[in-house]
Scaffold this motif. Structure first.
Motif, PDB file in Angstrom:
ATOM      1  N   ALA A   1      62.778  43.501  41.631  1.00 46.18           N
ATOM      2  CA  ALA A   1      62.640  42.216  42.328  1.00 46.18           C
ATOM      3  C   ALA A   1      64.027  41.758  42.752  1.00 46.18           C
ATOM      4  O   ALA A   1      65.017  41.954  42.034  1.00 46.18           O
ATOM      5  N   ILE A   2      64.081  41.161  43.941  1.00 46.33           N
ATOM      6  CA  ILE A   2      65.352  40.693  44.506  1.00 46.33           C
ATOM      7  C   ILE A   2      65.269  39.185  44.701  1.00 46.33           C
ATOM      8  O   ILE A   2      64.294  38.677  45.263  1.00 46.33           O
ATOM      9  N   GLU A   3      66.301  38.490  44.230  1.00 49.10           N
ATOM     10  CA  GLU A   3      66.364  37.041  44.463  1.00 49.10           C
ATOM     11  C   GLU A   3      67.587  36.726  45.326  1.00 49.10           C
ATOM     12  O   GLU A   3      68.710  37.157  45.023  1.00 49.10           O
TER      13      GLU A   3
ATOM     14  N   ILE B   1      69.334  41.293  41.513  1.00 50.62           N
ATOM     15  CA  ILE B   1      68.286  42.306  41.530  1.00 50.62           C
ATOM     16  C   ILE B   1      67.995  42.753  40.098  1.00 50.62           C
ATOM     17  O   ILE B   1      68.930  43.064  39.335  1.00 50.62           O
ATOM     18  N   VAL B   2      66.714  42.780  39.744  1.00 52.77           N
ATOM     19  CA  VAL B   2      66.322  43.245  38.411  1.00 52.77           C
ATOM     20  C   VAL B   2      65.376  44.433  38.555  1.00 52.77           C
ATOM     21  O   VAL B   2      64.666  44.564  39.566  1.00 52.77           O
ATOM     22  N   ASP B   3      65.351  45.290  37.517  1.00 51.90           N
ATOM     23  CA  ASP B   3      64.418  46.414  37.540  1.00 51.90           C
ATOM     24  C   ASP B   3      63.046  45.960  37.037  1.00 51.90           C
ATOM     25  O   ASP B   3      62.834  44.766  36.786  1.00 51.90           O
ATOM     26  N   ASN B   4      62.124  46.901  36.861  1.00 57.96           N
ATOM     27  CA  ASN B   4      60.748  46.528  36.496  1.00 57.96           C
ATOM     28  C   ASN B   4      60.627  45.979  35.081  1.00 57.96           C
ATOM     29  O   ASN B   4      59.582  45.462  34.694  1.00 57.96           O
TER      30      ASN B   4
ATOM     31  N   THR C   1      62.497  34.994  46.572  1.00 57.38           N
ATOM     32  CA  THR C   1      62.357  36.102  45.630  1.00 57.38           C
ATOM     33  C   THR C   1      61.326  37.088  46.164  1.00 57.38           C
ATOM     34  O   THR C   1      60.217  36.699  46.537  1.00 57.38           O
ATOM     35  N   ILE C   2      61.718  38.378  46.176  1.00 59.73           N
ATOM     36  CA  ILE C   2      60.898  39.400  46.837  1.00 59.73           C
ATOM     37  C   ILE C   2      60.657  40.558  45.869  1.00 59.73           C
ATOM     38  O   ILE C   2      61.616  41.136  45.324  1.00 59.73           O
ATOM     39  N   PRO C   3      59.385  40.945  45.648  1.00 60.77           N
ATOM     40  CA  PRO C   3      59.130  42.141  44.840  1.00 60.77           C
ATOM     41  C   PRO C   3      59.377  43.402  45.668  1.00 60.77           C
ATOM     42  O   PRO C   3      59.117  43.426  46.872  1.00 60.77           O
ATOM     43  N   VAL C   4      59.906  44.427  45.028  1.00 60.58           N
ATOM     44  CA  VAL C   4      60.107  45.726  45.692  1.00 60.58           C
ATOM     45  C   VAL C   4      58.986  46.644  45.231  1.00 60.58           C
ATOM     46  O   VAL C   4      58.858  46.938  44.037  1.00 60.58           O
TER      47      VAL C   4
ATOM     48  N   GLY D   1      53.731  40.616  41.727  1.00 57.01           N
ATOM     49  CA  GLY D   1      53.976  41.249  43.019  1.00 57.01           C
ATOM     50  C   GLY D   1      53.946  40.250  44.168  1.00 57.01           C
ATOM     51  O   GLY D   1      53.691  40.625  45.310  1.00 57.01           O
ATOM     52  N   GLU D   2      54.212  38.973  43.865  1.00 59.70           N
ATOM     53  CA  GLU D   2      54.163  37.934  44.889  1.00 59.70           C
ATOM     54  C   GLU D   2      55.560  37.583  45.395  1.00 59.70           C
ATOM     55  O   GLU D   2      56.548  37.661  44.653  1.00 59.70           O
ATOM     56  N   LYS D   3      55.612  37.175  46.651  1.00 63.15           N
ATOM     57  CA  LYS D   3      56.868  36.753  47.261  1.00 63.15           C
ATOM     58  C   LYS D   3      56.965  35.225  47.209  1.00 63.15           C
ATOM     59  O   LYS D   3      55.974  34.524  47.457  1.00 63.15           O
ATOM     60  N   TYR D   4      58.151  34.706  46.885  1.00 62.23           N
ATOM     61  CA  TYR D   4      58.376  33.256  46.840  1.00 62.23           C
ATOM     62  C   TYR D   4      59.482  32.934  47.845  1.00 62.23           C
ATOM     63  O   TYR D   4      60.594  33.451  47.731  1.00 62.23           O
TER      64      TYR D   4
END
Length: 455
Positions: free
Chosen positions: A108-110, A21-24, A96-99, A72-75
């Motif tokens: 973002a969470i991978e 998980i990373v911040d903005n 990978t999912i943007p929060v 802001g896209e989901k992969y």
């Protein structure tokens, strides 16, 4: 840290999948142990570092984590091949999912599934298969044992199929000898001097299988290189797709197009590549049942099954058991240095009454196990086979005449063991998914795995 945060951290720390998980700003705020195992890094040393700092040779615009933050896209289920900053080469399938909060991407969470060992194993298998095509042992029709009407009908149909280039679908229960038929068709046919490559669809995730079959071009995903797929490597030869019902329907659709049009498009490429291959596919479940359940596309089935060959289970060809048994005894006499003349009449009676859920493979294993236990004596007697078949009888739930009765507790335990084992296989030994599917806690599942010695 609140109780909710402690619970969430405990959950994430114990997942089998890697979580990053990373911040903005792209700085790591959470990195679990599983992710550390994937990338060979120590979680505590990663916190605070930007995601790009942890990778070797990966630009910011090709990082799914950074793109999720920016766009802001989901992969979903993206195959990625890359190196960590310590030089470990990795193949993973990542989601990978943007929060998003108040229309702003705050993190973002991978979620990462390590497939490095699987990729290396499959590449090794393919290399070995290339060697075996030249030097190795292969099967032909003379290796198919049996004189019953059903098996002779299947052999006759397969021999006719070997003289054409049409696709072939082979249906048979586990242990019936589907690969033996497939190899016989290839090595008796028009393509016998070309490659024969068999792919176990059940052992390879669909995304990875797609790249293996179609090939990739550099830049199609993180770490991708220009690499020919097996459809190109097997030019002029045969590809066996084993247990094709394990393949997801999206990939089935892509393969249908290949069969219809005779060309492929490598992943990430706009160039069409003509191919010349024959496909033989196998199913271990009835295709009509799979179509009804939505696991097999009807159009894909019809295109594959230009020629369909049904291999009868052993219970439907009991007259072949004596011949098969003699063949296996001869084989293991040479292998084990023994001189067993055959089986006792009582054993033949047991064999003829038993339902053989594992088919020919189970018969062969039973002969091998029995001959390993015999110290002296010319025959395999009842004592050597009864216990093994009784054990299989319980675990498979096959009520067969002539077998002993067993305590209900033992039967229920074996039934539970079978259900758990099938669920583990279905979810790739993933504890979290298996326990959710079985509707029991992770701790209870782990207890039962240990109790039944399943892993």
């Amino acid at each position: 840290m609140s109780k909710a945060e402690i619970i969430l951290k405990c959950l994430l720390d114990n997942l089998d999948e890697g979580i990053h998980i990373v911040d903005n700003r792209g700085k790591t705020i959470y990195y679990n142990k599983a992710m550390g195992m994937v990338e060979g890094l120590i979680p505590s040393e990663v916190i605070g570092k930007r995601a790009i700092e942890l990778l070797k040779g990966v630009e910011e615009d090709s990082s799914t984590l950074m793109n999720a933050l920016k766009k802001g896209e989901k992969y979903i289920d993206v195959i990625q091949q890359y190196s960590s900053n310590i030089g470990k080469n990795i193949t993973a399938i990542n989601t990978t999912i943007p929060v998003i909060a108040s229309e702003e991407v705050i993190a973002a969470i991978e979620i990462s599934k390590d497939r490095t060992q699987l990729r290396e194993l499959n590449e090794k298998i393919c290399r070995l298969q290339g060697i075996n095509n030249i030097k190795g042992r292969f099967y032909t029709f003379k290796d198919i044992i049996g004189s019953s009407e059903k098996i002779r009908t299947a052999i006759t149909k397969a021999m006719k199929a070997s003289l054409t280039n049409s696709s072939v679908l082979i249906y048979g229960e586990t242990g019936c000898g589907k690969e033996l038929f497939a190899q016989s068709i290839h090595y008796n046919g028009l393509r016998k001097d070309k490659a024969f490559i068999d792919i176990n669809c059940a052992a390879i995730p669909s995304n990875l299988l797609e790249s293996m079959l179609f090939g990739t071009v550099k830049g199609s995903f993180t770490g991708a290189e220009n690499k020919r797929g097996l459809f190109e490597e097997a030019k002029g030869g045969t590809i066996l797709l084993d247990e094709i019902n394990s393949m997801d329907t999206t990939l089935q659709s892509k393969l249908l197009r290949v069969l219809q049009e005779g060309y492929i498009r490598p992943i990430g490429s706009n160039v069409l590549v003509d191919i010349d291959i024959r496909i033989i596919a196998t199913l271990n479940e009835a295709p009509e049942k799979l179509i009804k359940e939505g696991k097999l596309r009807k159009d894909f089935y019809y295109r594959l099954g230009v020629i369909r060959i049904d291999i009868p289970p052993l219970r439907e060809r009991p007259q072949d058991i004596n011949e098969l048994t003699a063949q296996f005894i001869s084989f293991y006499n040479k292998l084990l240095g023994k001189n067993i003349a055959g089986i006792h009449e009582e054993v033949l009676d047991i064999f003829l009454k038993y339902s053989w859920p594992g088919n020919i493979r189970e018969l062969k294993n039973t002969i091998e196990a029995s001959m390993n236990m015999i110290d002296d004596g010319p025959y395999i007697t009842r004592e050597y086979v009864e216990q093994r078949l009784a054990r299989n009888f319980i675990s498979n739930g096959n009520y067969t005449a002539g077998m002993e009765e067993f305590p209900i507790e033992q039967y229920l335990e074996n039934l539970e063991k079978k259900i758990i084992n099938e669920a583990l296989n279905r979810y790739g030994n993933n504890i979290s998914k298996t326990s959710a599917y079985l509707k029991i806690s992770r701790q209870n599942l782990q207890y039962k795995i240990k109790k039944y010695n399943l892993l």
